[in-house]
Structure formats: structure tokens, C-alpha cells
Design a protein around this motif. Structure first.
Motif, PDB file in Angstrom:
ATOM      1  N   MET A   1       0.844  -1.184   0.000  1.00 18.11           N
ATOM      2  CA  MET A   1       0.000   0.000   0.000  1.00 18.11           C
ATOM      3  C   MET A   1       0.887   1.245   0.000  1.00 18.11           C
ATOM      4  SD  MET A   1      -3.230   0.680   2.440  1.00 18.11           S
ATOM      5  CE  MET A   1      -2.926   1.949   3.619  1.00 18.11           C
ATOM      6  N   ALA A   2       0.569   2.194  -0.842  1.00 16.95           N
ATOM      7  CA  ALA A   2       1.342   3.438  -0.938  1.00 16.95           C
ATOM      8  C   ALA A   2       1.076   4.314   0.288  1.00 16.95           C
ATOM      9  CB  ALA A   2       0.963   4.182  -2.206  1.00 16.95           C
ATOM     10  N   PRO A   3       2.106   5.029   0.745  1.00 18.22           N
ATOM     11  CA  PRO A   3       1.898   5.913   1.897  1.00 18.22           C
ATOM     12  C   PRO A   3       0.932   7.048   1.552  1.00 18.22           C
ATOM     13  CG  PRO A   3       4.135   6.135   1.048  1.00 18.22           C
ATOM     14  CD  PRO A   3       3.465   5.058   0.259  1.00 18.22           C
ATOM     15  N   ARG A   4       0.130   7.430   2.512  1.00 15.05           N
ATOM     16  CA  ARG A   4      -0.831   8.520   2.313  1.00 15.05           C
ATOM     17  C   ARG A   4      -0.155   9.846   2.601  1.00 15.05           C
ATOM     18  NH1 ARG A   4      -5.327   8.525   6.132  1.00 15.05           N
ATOM     19  NH2 ARG A   4      -5.733  10.726   5.984  1.00 15.05           N
ATOM     20  N   LEU A   5      -0.231  10.767   1.649  1.00 14.15           N
ATOM     21  CA  LEU A   5       0.352  12.096   1.798  1.00 14.15           C
ATOM     22  C   LEU A   5      -0.752  13.117   2.019  1.00 14.15           C
ATOM     23  CD1 LEU A   5       2.954  11.980  -1.121  1.00 14.15           C
ATOM     24  CD2 LEU A   5       3.382  11.633   1.318  1.00 14.15           C
ATOM     25  N   LEU A   6      -0.517  14.024   2.967  1.00 11.93           N
ATOM     26  CA  LEU A   6      -1.505  15.053   3.284  1.00 11.93           C
ATOM     27  C   LEU A   6      -0.969  16.429   2.927  1.00 11.93           C
ATOM     28  CD1 LEU A   6      -2.353  13.794   6.887  1.00 11.93           C
ATOM     29  CD2 LEU A   6      -3.654  13.336   4.802  1.00 11.93           C
ATOM     30  N   SER A   7      -1.838  17.272   2.408  1.00 11.87           N
ATOM     31  CA  SER A   7      -1.457  18.668   2.186  1.00 11.87           C
ATOM     32  C   SER A   7      -1.333  19.344   3.550  1.00 11.87           C
ATOM     33  CB  SER A   7      -2.514  19.379   1.335  1.00 11.87           C
ATOM     34  OG  SER A   7      -3.728  19.446   2.053  1.00 11.87           O
ATOM     35  N   ILE A   8      -0.734  20.520   3.584  1.00 15.46           N
ATOM     36  CA  ILE A   8      -0.581  21.239   4.845  1.00 15.46           C
ATOM     37  C   ILE A   8      -1.946  21.580   5.458  1.00 15.46           C
ATOM     38  CG2 ILE A   8       0.357  23.299   5.969  1.00 15.46           C
ATOM     39  CD1 ILE A   8       2.428  21.104   5.102  1.00 15.46           C
ATOM     40  N   PRO A   9      -2.915  22.085   4.678  1.00 14.87           N
ATOM     41  CA  PRO A   9      -4.229  22.346   5.285  1.00 14.87           C
ATOM     42  C   PRO A   9      -4.888  21.079   5.850  1.00 14.87           C
ATOM     43  CG  PRO A   9      -4.038  23.540   3.232  1.00 14.87           C
ATOM     44  CD  PRO A   9      -2.843  22.625   3.308  1.00 14.87           C
ATOM     45  N   ALA A  10      -4.714  19.950   5.179  1.00 17.94           N
ATOM     46  CA  ALA A  10      -5.291  18.698   5.682  1.00 17.94           C
ATOM     47  C   ALA A  10      -4.576  18.240   6.951  1.00 17.94           C
ATOM     48  CB  ALA A  10      -5.213  17.615   4.618  1.00 17.94           C
ATOM     49  N   ALA A  11      -3.279  18.471   7.034  1.00 20.07           N
ATOM     50  CA  ALA A  11      -2.501  18.070   8.211  1.00 20.07           C
ATOM     51  C   ALA A  11      -2.748  18.998   9.390  1.00 20.07           C
ATOM     52  CB  ALA A  11      -1.017  18.049   7.874  1.00 20.07           C
ATOM     53  N   ALA A  12      -3.251  20.196   9.130  1.00 21.66           N
ATOM     54  CA  ALA A  12      -3.415  21.186  10.193  1.00 21.66           C
ATOM     55  C   ALA A  12      -4.480  20.794  11.208  1.00 21.66           C
ATOM     56  CB  ALA A  12      -3.732  22.551   9.591  1.00 21.66           C
ATOM     57  N   LEU A  13      -5.445  19.980  10.818  1.00 21.40           N
ATOM     58  CA  LEU A  13      -6.527  19.562  11.706  1.00 21.40           C
ATOM     59  C   LEU A  13      -7.174  20.773  12.367  1.00 21.40           C
ATOM     60  CD1 LEU A  13      -4.762  16.450  13.291  1.00 21.40           C
ATOM     61  CD2 LEU A  13      -6.363  16.472  11.388  1.00 21.40           C
ATOM     62  N   ASP A  14      -6.953  20.988  13.656  1.00 21.28           N
ATOM     63  CA  ASP A  14      -7.621  22.090  14.361  1.00 21.28           C
ATOM     64  C   ASP A  14      -6.688  23.260  14.667  1.00 21.28           C
ATOM     65  OD1 ASP A  14     -10.104  20.901  14.425  1.00 21.28           O
ATOM     66  OD2 ASP A  14      -9.733  19.889  16.320  1.00 21.28           O
ATOM     67  N   VAL A  15      -5.556  23.348  13.968  1.00 26.83           N
ATOM     68  CA  VAL A  15      -4.629  24.458  14.183  1.00 26.83           C
ATOM     69  C   VAL A  15      -4.430  25.211  12.877  1.00 26.83           C
ATOM     70  CG1 VAL A  15      -3.415  23.314  16.080  1.00 26.83           C
ATOM     71  CG2 VAL A  15      -2.550  23.084  13.745  1.00 26.83           C
ATOM     72  N   ASP A  16      -3.898  26.399  12.974  1.00 28.20           N
ATOM     73  CA  ASP A  16      -3.613  27.207  11.796  1.00 28.20           C
ATOM     74  C   ASP A  16      -2.479  26.549  11.000  1.00 28.20           C
ATOM     75  OD1 ASP A  16      -4.162  30.135  10.738  1.00 28.20           O
ATOM     76  OD2 ASP A  16      -2.012  29.725  10.525  1.00 28.20           O
ATOM     77  N   ARG A  17      -2.516  26.649   9.698  1.00 32.83           N
ATOM     78  CA  ARG A  17      -1.479  26.024   8.868  1.00 32.83           C
ATOM     79  C   ARG A  17      -0.101  26.592   9.166  1.00 32.83           C
ATOM     80  NH1 ARG A  17      -0.453  29.245   4.304  1.00 32.83           N
ATOM     81  NH2 ARG A  17      -2.002  30.880   4.090  1.00 32.83           N
ATOM     82  N   ARG A  18      -0.041  27.847   9.631  1.00 33.50           N
ATOM     83  CA  ARG A  18       1.259  28.433   9.994  1.00 33.50           C
ATOM     84  C   ARG A  18       1.887  27.686  11.157  1.00 33.50           C
ATOM     85  NH1 ARG A  18      -0.910  34.484  10.210  1.00 33.50           N
ATOM     86  NH2 ARG A  18      -2.521  33.265  11.199  1.00 33.50           N
ATOM     87  N   THR A  19       1.058  27.151  12.039  1.00 36.50           N
ATOM     88  CA  THR A  19       1.558  26.338  13.151  1.00 36.50           C
ATOM     89  C   THR A  19       2.215  25.079  12.611  1.00 36.50           C
ATOM     90  OG1 THR A  19      -0.185  27.180  14.582  1.00 36.50           O
ATOM     91  CG2 THR A  19       0.907  25.149  15.278  1.00 36.50           C
ATOM     92  N   VAL A  20       1.602  24.459  11.619  1.00 39.00           N
ATOM     93  CA  VAL A  20       2.179  23.259  11.002  1.00 39.00           C
ATOM     94  C   VAL A  20       3.523  23.606  10.371  1.00 39.00           C
ATOM     95  CG1 VAL A  20       1.866  21.475   9.245  1.00 39.00           C
ATOM     96  CG2 VAL A  20      -0.089  22.234  10.623  1.00 39.00           C
ATOM     97  N   TYR A  21       3.598  24.733   9.665  1.00 42.38           N
ATOM     98  CA  TYR A  21       4.863  25.147   9.050  1.00 42.38           C
ATOM     99  C   TYR A  21       5.942  25.392  10.116  1.00 42.38           C
ATOM    100  CZ  TYR A  21       2.942  25.550   4.344  1.00 42.38           C
ATOM    101  OH  TYR A  21       2.402  25.271   3.115  1.00 42.38           O
TER     102      TYR A  21
END
Length: 87
Positions: A1-21
Motif C-alpha cells: 500500500m502506498a503511503p498517504r500524503l496530506l497537504s498542509i491544510p489537511a494536516a493542520a486539523l484544528d490548528v492554523d497552517r502556519r503552526t504546522v509550518y
């Protein structure tokens, strides 16, 4: 199975995308860089890496709370005792 890749907005969940960065820049959250040109970078977060990151922070938080017996850090200053309701 190929690894699942998430965009930054998808990875942000309940935080601002700048926090993810910020987590990415600090080296706390690994990413895959899918370059689309010499000056453009398109990063994705591995879903498994995001799960590991969340679990590591949750465990550290629970361990810290258990070590401190749920006493706030400011109450554990050297030479002081936590206040009781009768004081």
C-alpha cells in the motif's frame, strides 16, 4: 500500500497552517518535498508521520502531568509548598 500524503491544510486539523509550518521548520514534523520546478516546493506530510507526531506529544503531556502529580509548574518552585484550602 502506498503511503498517504496530506497537504498542509489537511494536516493542520484544528490548528492554523502556519503552526504546522513552524513544526516543520523546527524539524519536529517530517515532510516529503514534491518539487514541481526549480523555485517551487510542494511539501506533503506523511499521514503516519502526523500520527507519530501527535502521539509523541500526547504521551509527553500525559507523562509530564503524572510526574508533577497535576500540580501546576509555578506551584513547584524550590522552597515553596502548594497551598491547601485550609491555609
Amino acid at each position: 500500500m502506498a503511503p498517504r500524503l496530506l497537504s498542509i491544510p489537511a494536516a493542520a486539523l484544528d490548528v492554523d497552517r502556519r503552526t504546522v509550518y513552524r513544526f516543520i521548520a523546527a524539524g519536529e514534523l517530517p515532510v516529503v518535498d514534491l518539487r514541481t520546478g526549480p523555485a517551487r516546493s510542494r511539501v506533503r506530510v506523511l499521514a503516519a508521520s502526523l500520527d507519530d507526531f501527535i502521539n509523541s506529544r500526547a504521551v509527553a503531556h500525559l507523562r509530564a502531568a503524572a510526574d508533577q502529580d497535576r500540580v501546576p509548574p509555578y506551584a513547584k518552585q524550590e522552597g515553596t509548598e502548594p497551598r491547601t484550602s485550609g491555609s
